[in-house]
Design a protein around this motif. Structure first.
Motif, short mmCIF file in Angstrom:
data_model
loop_
_atom_site.label_atom_id
_atom_site.label_comp_id
_atom_site.label_asym_id
_atom_site.label_seq_id
_atom_site.Cartn_x
_atom_site.Cartn_y
_atom_site.Cartn_z
N UNK A 19 103.21 -92.43 -35.09
CA UNK A 19 101.77 -91.71 -35.09
C UNK A 19 100.58 -92.06 -33.52
N UNK A 20 100.46 -91.11 -32.96
CA UNK A 20 99.13 -91.22 -32.24
C UNK A 20 98.01 -92.36 -32.57
N UNK A 21 97.62 -93.41 -32.10
CA UNK A 21 96.69 -93.81 -32.54
C UNK A 21 95.60 -94.06 -31.35
N UNK A 22 95.68 -94.02 -30.11
CA UNK A 22 94.97 -93.65 -29.42
C UNK A 22 95.62 -92.85 -27.78
N UNK A 23 94.70 -91.93 -26.97
CA UNK A 23 94.97 -91.72 -25.94
C UNK A 23 94.59 -92.73 -24.45
N UNK A 24 94.98 -93.24 -23.63
CA UNK A 24 94.04 -94.44 -22.75
C UNK A 24 94.05 -93.68 -21.65
N UNK A 25 94.13 -92.25 -21.42
CA UNK A 25 93.83 -91.44 -19.83
C UNK A 25 92.82 -90.07 -20.67
N UNK A 26 92.68 -89.07 -20.87
CA UNK A 26 91.85 -87.85 -20.15
C UNK A 26 92.64 -86.82 -19.88
N UNK A 27 92.41 -85.95 -20.55
CA UNK A 27 92.61 -84.88 -19.56
C UNK A 27 91.66 -84.40 -17.41
N UNK A 28 92.21 -84.70 -16.78
CA UNK A 28 91.52 -84.62 -15.64
C UNK A 28 91.59 -85.75 -14.76
N UNK A 29 91.54 -86.53 -16.01
CA UNK A 29 92.23 -87.83 -14.96
C UNK A 29 93.56 -87.86 -13.94
N UNK A 30 93.18 -88.95 -13.34
CA UNK A 30 94.67 -88.80 -11.82
C UNK A 30 95.14 -90.32 -12.49
N UNK A 31 96.18 -90.09 -12.41
CA UNK A 31 97.34 -91.22 -13.27
C UNK A 31 98.24 -91.98 -11.79
N UNK A 32 98.71 -93.17 -12.03
CA UNK A 32 99.81 -93.37 -11.37
C UNK A 32 101.00 -93.70 -12.15
N UNK A 33 102.12 -93.87 -11.67
CA UNK A 33 103.59 -94.25 -12.36
C UNK A 33 102.78 -95.93 -12.84
N UNK A 34 103.72 -95.88 -14.22
CA UNK A 34 103.69 -96.83 -15.25
C UNK A 34 102.43 -96.98 -15.89
N UNK A 35 101.12 -96.06 -15.98
CA UNK A 35 100.06 -96.55 -15.96
C UNK A 35 99.80 -96.07 -17.23
#
Length: 460
Positions: A19-35
């Motif tokens: 079950x998806x509890x929450x997103x920790x990022x949003x569309x348009x965010x720049x993310x890194x490996x392991x984030x």
């Protein structure tokens, strides 16, 4: 620029959904490996899912509260031509499969440190050494890599990344966000300053029960059958779904019978009081009960068993050694942590392990291994004020022993009436693995040990 879709990884332990509890990022965010990109809840626990890709988030596949299937799209990332969108170590020579790691936090072998991310999930992570042995060591992160990407301990929030405080579980961070509490401003009351759920609730002036358990309904929502207003509706998902499934399966498949016996535990409580009075650590009643249960199972191995169904029929499998489970009430519901090879533990050691596992259960940090593999379960429902109960066998085990609250009751001692400390022991057992003689013999042995603990412990 290339698009890469990351599927929900294999979560291990035979789990096929979360079950998806929450997103920790949003569309348009720049993310890194392991984030960390999302918090999900499986039938075992709540965990963070890290991204094996770097780039710009294009699509989040799923809504909060939705049940996601393993190997179905979770997130789509757009990567530039610099290869940032490749999963760490996927194309590196000698790198191993993401599914070859089984425990979070396993160290990356020295020869593969530049190939793997070092951040792993059950059934998903970086490489291991060729001989299969894992070495615990501090992960060496090159300075250039540290500057290029935020570390695993950084919060995935907009703006400049900050060092994330140590929390007991992802649910604590979720609660802090819901309540508008800046978690970095809290002082943890858990071990080594660990921030607990109670710390967040204290910061908002709430109580343990203030966290919403489901979706609240307005007074206008009326149940069509009863005509009453609906106060709340909670989907049966995640851990609660796993509990319901296992208990229903137990009732469907196991022809259980129940026997019970009263026991005078006055001497046991006196012995514990003497230990405390001498400054020694006194094992809990549950720890003593567990020690006597283990000894009883060695005398009556029929109850330390399970039924295996095969094409040729059913087989009774008995075990050498005892993996002892105990029922523990947690904020997420009833869990049964398992103490493996419990026969190797003294009463004091059992007390320490039961306490450790219970605290981990309340914090939501139990691993899948600590919640599976049991061969017998004990349940102390007396702590809730219950005199007795008919416990449900923890499928696929063959029996469960419960203990009710200890009360002052009239009791015959040497032919005279006296007031004694008495409790009721209840054994529910699978009638396919044994008959009443073995079940009654086991229960009587445990009750006798509880009544004469010094004599019993001298023989263990």
């Amino acid at each position: 620029m290339s698009m890469t879709t990351f599927n929900l990884p294999d979560l291990g332990e035979g789990l096929t959904e979360a079950v998806l509890l929450s997103w920790l990022v949003a569309e348009g965010d720049t993310i890194a490996v392991d984030q960390p990109i999302a918090e999900v809840e499986t039938a075992k626990s709540a965990i963070e899912v890290p991204s094996p890709y770097a780039g710009v988030v294009q699509t989040l596949h799923g809504e909060v509260g939705e049940t996601l299937e393993v190997d179905k799209p979770l997130i789509t990332v757009a990567a530039g031509n610099d290869g940032a969108g490749s999963p760490a170590g996927e194309d590196a020579p000698g790198a191993l499969s993401y599914r070859e790691e089984e425990r979070a936090g396993t160290a990356v072998p020295e020869e593969n440190q530049s190939q793997g991310s070092g951040n792993v999930l059950i059934g998903y992570g970086t490489s291991e050494s060729a001989n299969g042995r894992r070495r615990r060591r501090k992960r060496q992160v090159p300075a250039s890599a540290a500057q290029a990407a935020p570390a695993k301990t950084l919060l995935a929030t907009p703006g400049a990344p900050a060092q994330a405080p140590r929390v007991s579980s992802p649910l604590v961070r979720k609660l802090a966000r819901e309540q508008g509490v800046e978690i970095s401003s809290l002082t943890g009351t858990g071990p080594s300053g660990l921030i607990m759920r109670s710390d967040v609730l204290a910061a908002v002036g709430g109580a343990e029960g203030t966290q919403p358990a489901g979706t609240a309904s307005s007074a206008a929502d009326t149940d069509s059958v009863t005509g009453l207003a609906i106060r709340e509706q909670t989907p049966v998902t995640g851990i609660r779904k796993a509990i319901a499934t296992k208990l229903s399966q137990s009732r469907r498949e196991i022809p259980e019978a129940t026997v019970w016996q009263d026991a005078d535990v006055t001497q046991l409580l006196d012995m514990r009081a003497q230990l405390k009075g001498s400054g020694q650590e006194a094992p809990s009643v549950l720890a003593f009960l567990s020690r006597f249960v283990i000894a009883g199972l060695q005398k009556h191995p029929e109850l330390n068993a399970r039924i295996d169904s095969t094409e040729g029929g059913e087989t009774i499998t008995q075990f050498e050694g005892v993996n002892l489970g105990f029922a523990a009430q947690t904020p997420k519901g009833l869990m049964v942590p398992v103490l493996r090879h419990a026969e190797q533990y003294s009463a004091r050691a059992l007390h320490a392990e039961i306490r450790r596992l219970a605290e981990a259960g309340r914090a939501g940090s139990l691993s899948g291994k600590e919640l599976t593999g049991g061969t017998f379960t004990v349940n102390n429902y007396g702590v809730f004020g219950s005199d007795g109960a008919t416990p449900i066998i923890n499928h696929p085990e063959a029996a469960i022993l419960g203990i009710g609250r200890i009360m002052d009751r009239p009791w015959a001692v040497n032919g005279e009436l006296a007031v004694r400390k008495v409790t009721t022991l209840t054994l529910a057992f699978d009638h396919r693995v044994c008959d009443g003689g073995a079940a009654g013999g086991f229960l009587n042995y445990v009750a006798t040990c509880m009544e004469n603990p010094a004599t019993a412990l001298a023989d263990l």
